[in-house]
Design an enzyme around this catalytic site. Sequence first.
Site, mmCIF file in Angstrom:
data_model
loop_
_atom_site.group_PDB
_atom_site.id
_atom_site.type_symbol
_atom_site.label_atom_id
_atom_site.label_comp_id
_atom_site.label_asym_id
_atom_site.label_seq_id
_atom_site.Cartn_x
_atom_site.Cartn_y
_atom_site.Cartn_z
ATOM 1 C CG ASP A 56 -0.244 -0.158 2.537
ATOM 2 O OD1 ASP A 56 0.644 -1.014 2.642
ATOM 3 O OD2 ASP A 56 -0.559 0.602 3.470
ATOM 4 C CD GLU A 92 3.752 0.467 7.231
ATOM 5 O OE1 GLU A 92 4.231 0.695 8.366
ATOM 6 O OE2 GLU A 92 3.571 1.381 6.407
HETATM 7 ZN ZN LIG Z 1 6.392 2.336 4.470
#
Ligand SMILES: [Zn+2]
Length: 411
Positions: free
Chosen positions: A99, A165
């Site tokens: 991401d 994340e």
């Molecule tokens: Zn990162």
Amino acid sequence: MVPVQAQKVFSEIEKLKTDMTSVLMELIRTPAVAPENGGAGELKKAEKLLQILHAEGFDKIERFDAEDERVPSKRRPNVVAYSYGENSSEKLWIITHLDVVPPGEDSLWTVTKPFEPIVKEGHIYGRGSEDNGQSLIASIYAVKALKSLGIKPKRTVALAFVADEEQGSMYGIQHLLKQGLFKKDDLIVVPDGGNENGSFIEIAEKSALWLRVRTIGKQTHASRPDKGLNAHRIGMEYALALDKMLHAKYSLKDEYFDPPESTFEPTKKDKNVDAVNIVPGEDITCFDCRVLPNYNIEEVLNDIHGLAEEFEKKTGAIIKIEVLHKSVAPKPTDASAKIVSMLTEAIKKLRGVEPKIGGIGGGTCAAFFRKIDVPAVVWSTIDETAHQPNEYAKIENLANDAKIFAFLAIS
Ligand SMILES: [Zn+2]
């Protein structure tokens, strides 16, 4: 001295630079923004990644999707690719995330558009180029170089590519940890932080606190402010007072960390009214706080609430504090853990520098390993352009970090 075999691997990686660059650019073209930021998640990018991995002949590729109703595909993909080693019981994990954060203000992207990567003077520009594309590609090509030369890694190399994340990792590394893939003596590298020459190994982090401050007043015509209560003014005053109070009270410095102090930053500002001539009845400002582990995060939160109550009494507005994310810093990874000494050796041998071992503002996947007492290091070579406009990755770093990963796999 660097062994001959490793030198062969390094020149192989040098040859792969052009490929690495174009594959990274291909991935940048597919945005993987979280639903919290209006994105559709990582599925499209993961599909591209799977094509790449399948072409490289990994020994095993697995997928662990987490269900998420908020994205069109209802799935947040996590991918693991293995390259078996001579010793299959020892695993070297390299964990990167798929991401990316949203581009932010479009007009600030002066080099290129965020998802239209270009190469300029040895830099690859685009959202996600540094965070976390560079390391993701470096990990794949470290394995590819070994495969091309027919070298079996000393230990099994497992590459994990995770979702979510940037928004807390619920659908990413936390989901993967539940699958029981990791063991206490695994070697965990999270190349999602670092400095410009790769001389910093992160083994500790700060606690994180993300807040949304919502100030409620009374909307009115801007020519008659006396008939309303300007939430924007009170919100700004509170935000500035909060900023000042937190910095003054939590001012301790710990040189082990970079930066050495706790940070308290007003960040996102939500849009309020549509017209200039309306006094806003509501105002929203967000804060990102990274607090040294010496401080109790609950105490910080109490002070934030306390100041809000003070402002409520003083102004008549209502100030609501919403905690968007809270993570208490886990126990640091032991500086004498095997992965710390392996990486230290690799940096010394390949770069000729003595790395510093310490802590940062944190918020990487490594925290989740530290929480369960599995040693994990955060390391990479980056100019720290993540989350900024004109984010870039240096092609030089892409190749040189791949060499470190390959070295960890074979030595
Ligand atoms: Zn990162």
